[in-house]
Design a protein around this motif. Sequence first.
Motif, PDB file in Angstrom:
ATOM      1  N   VAL A   6       0.826  -1.220   0.000  1.00  0.00           N
ATOM      2  CA  VAL A   6       0.000   0.000   0.000  1.00  0.00           C
ATOM      3  C   VAL A   6       0.857   1.265   0.000  1.00  0.00           C
ATOM      4  N   ALA A   7       2.128   1.145   0.384  1.00  0.00           N
ATOM      5  CA  ALA A   7       3.005   2.321   0.454  1.00  0.00           C
ATOM      6  C   ALA A   7       3.746   2.574  -0.850  1.00  0.00           C
ATOM      7  N   ILE A   8       3.541   1.709  -1.845  1.00  0.00           N
ATOM      8  CA  ILE A   8       4.253   1.838  -3.124  1.00  0.00           C
ATOM      9  C   ILE A   8       3.434   2.707  -4.072  1.00  0.00           C
ATOM     10  N   ASP A   9       4.097   3.493  -4.906  1.00  0.00           N
ATOM     11  CA  ASP A   9       3.383   4.379  -5.826  1.00  0.00           C
ATOM     12  C   ASP A   9       2.684   3.568  -6.917  1.00  0.00           C
ATOM     13  N   ASN A  10       1.675   4.167  -7.541  1.00  0.00           N
ATOM     14  CA  ASN A  10       0.821   3.465  -8.500  1.00  0.00           C
ATOM     15  C   ASN A  10       1.591   2.924  -9.701  1.00  0.00           C
ATOM     16  N   ARG A  11       2.526   3.715 -10.222  1.00  0.00           N
ATOM     17  CA  ARG A  11       3.282   3.266 -11.396  1.00  0.00           C
ATOM     18  C   ARG A  11       4.085   2.005 -11.070  1.00  0.00           C
ATOM     19  N   SER A  12       4.675   1.965  -9.861  1.00  0.00           N
ATOM     20  CA  SER A  12       5.452   0.784  -9.454  1.00  0.00           C
ATOM     21  C   SER A  12       4.545  -0.431  -9.273  1.00  0.00           C
ATOM     22  N   ILE A  13       3.355  -0.201  -8.708  1.00  0.00           N
ATOM     23  CA  ILE A  13       2.423  -1.322  -8.527  1.00  0.00           C
ATOM     24  C   ILE A  13       2.026  -1.907  -9.878  1.00  0.00           C
ATOM     25  N   GLN A  14       1.774  -1.050 -10.848  1.00  0.00           N
ATOM     26  CA  GLN A  14       1.420  -1.523 -12.193  1.00  0.00           C
ATOM     27  C   GLN A  14       2.554  -2.356 -12.792  1.00  0.00           C
ATOM     28  N   ARG A  15       3.790  -1.909 -12.513  1.00  0.00           N
ATOM     29  CA  ARG A  15       4.950  -2.670 -13.011  1.00  0.00           C
ATOM     30  C   ARG A  15       5.040  -4.025 -12.320  1.00  0.00           C
ATOM     31  N   ILE A  16       4.773  -4.053 -11.031  1.00  0.00           N
ATOM     32  CA  ILE A  16       4.839  -5.297 -10.255  1.00  0.00           C
ATOM     33  C   ILE A  16       3.794  -6.296 -10.741  1.00  0.00           C
ATOM     34  N   ILE A  17       2.580  -5.799 -10.988  1.00  0.00           N
ATOM     35  CA  ILE A  17       1.491  -6.684 -11.421  1.00  0.00           C
ATOM     36  C   ILE A  17       1.858  -7.437 -12.695  1.00  0.00           C
ATOM     37  N   GLU A  63       2.845 -18.583   1.015  1.00  0.00           N
ATOM     38  CA  GLU A  63       3.856 -18.877   0.000  1.00  0.00           C
ATOM     39  C   GLU A  63       3.687 -17.980  -1.218  1.00  0.00           C
ATOM     40  N   ALA A  64       2.433 -17.718  -1.604  1.00  0.00           N
ATOM     41  CA  ALA A  64       2.178 -16.833  -2.738  1.00  0.00           C
ATOM     42  C   ALA A  64       2.635 -15.413  -2.414  1.00  0.00           C
ATOM     43  N   GLN A  65       2.347 -14.948  -1.197  1.00  0.00           N
ATOM     44  CA  GLN A  65       2.772 -13.613  -0.799  1.00  0.00           C
ATOM     45  C   GLN A  65       4.296 -13.510  -0.755  1.00  0.00           C
ATOM     46  N   THR A  66       4.950 -14.572  -0.313  1.00  0.00           N
ATOM     47  CA  THR A  66       6.419 -14.579  -0.274  1.00  0.00           C
ATOM     48  C   THR A  66       6.994 -14.459  -1.681  1.00  0.00           C
ATOM     49  N   ARG A  67       6.397 -15.184  -2.648  1.00  0.00           N
ATOM     50  CA  ARG A  67       6.876 -15.092  -4.037  1.00  0.00           C
ATOM     51  C   ARG A  67       6.673 -13.685  -4.591  1.00  0.00           C
ATOM     52  N   ILE A  68       5.565 -13.070  -4.235  1.00  0.00           N
ATOM     53  CA  ILE A  68       5.304 -11.709  -4.711  1.00  0.00           C
ATOM     54  C   ILE A  68       6.307 -10.729  -4.108  1.00  0.00           C
ATOM     55  N   VAL A  69       6.570 -10.875  -2.806  1.00  0.00           N
ATOM     56  CA  VAL A  69       7.548 -10.000  -2.148  1.00  0.00           C
ATOM     57  C   VAL A  69       8.923 -10.163  -2.784  1.00  0.00           C
ATOM     58  N   SER A  70       9.299 -11.382  -3.132  1.00  0.00           N
ATOM     59  CA  SER A  70      10.597 -11.624  -3.788  1.00  0.00           C
ATOM     60  C   SER A  70      10.670 -10.884  -5.123  1.00  0.00           C
TER      61      SER A  70
END
Length: 334
Positions: free
Chosen positions: A241-252, A304-311
């Motif tokens: 939630v603390a990440i900016d929108n452009r970065s979240i779009q990149r992560i997705i 486990e899914a959240q851990t992979r996303i964090v990685s």
Amino acid sequence: MQQGLTGRQKAALLLISLGPEVSANIFKHLRDEEIEQLTLEIANVRKVNSEDKEAVLNEFHEICIAQEYISQGGITYAKDILEKALGSQKAVDILNRLTATLQVRPFDFARKADPAQILNFIQNENAQTIALVLSYLSPDQSSAILSSLPQEKQADVAKRIAMMDSTSPEVIGQVERVLEQKLSSTVTQDYTNAGGIESIVQILNGVDRGTERTILDALEIQDPELAEEIKKRMFVFEDIVAIDNRSIQRIIRDIENADLQLALKVASEEVRDVIFKNMSKRMADSFKEEMEFMGPVRLRDVEEAQTRIVSIIRRLEETGEVIIARGGGDDIIV
């Protein structure tokens, strides 16, 4: 008051005097073992005479006032105020009772000082001494001090904080004496826990990105398992939630849909809203529909899914493709 009452007996008399509603609220903050002991003690009390009740309440009031003075200005300040109000012997008696019943945290004086002053005070000490002091400071203070230490010393101090378990009162007292403070008499004779991985994680989360990178790079060489454990805890899935929108779009774009659906299954509404608003309406609607039909899932699979996303987020941060806000100025976006 009856002579020779134990601390537990006084506590029982105090709870009886305060009444059931207040006592019930106090019980909420006690361990099960303490509740059992006090319940037994209260049950054994047949009568509370007015003299004992008044004496216990007065003692409790004096200790509360002394503790408030300590929190305002430290043990020396409390002693000065109490001496002026009650006399020297009475002040000593109250503080002795206080240190026998309540733990006064070591290095209390330092948590009220400016980080720059503390840095000047400890920067020439060995890494273990610095680690011990930083373990007792607030994360903000420790972050500022760690960032200002020489780079060759930062990783060593960080590792010692992470590996620290418990420190004997003798060592704490010795360090406090080296720092020319008079708090050693307030240290309880139990071993005091400080430091640990959570402590260094809080500190590193407050330093600038360059300092964090320097420390973790050095720890990767010295102790890869420790470095990995620290990195795992520095950013958790809910922090998205603390990440900016452009970065979240990149992560997705890099996350498997199945992992994101699992991760969102038990995520907070705030996290879901942040993710969905950075998807197209069609994609968000599709995700919501698939999550509704997903049915019950195992918590282990979600974690486990959240851990992979964090990685993935950490990898994208390391390559500079996303930005995670840090405590220092090199992460300010202009």
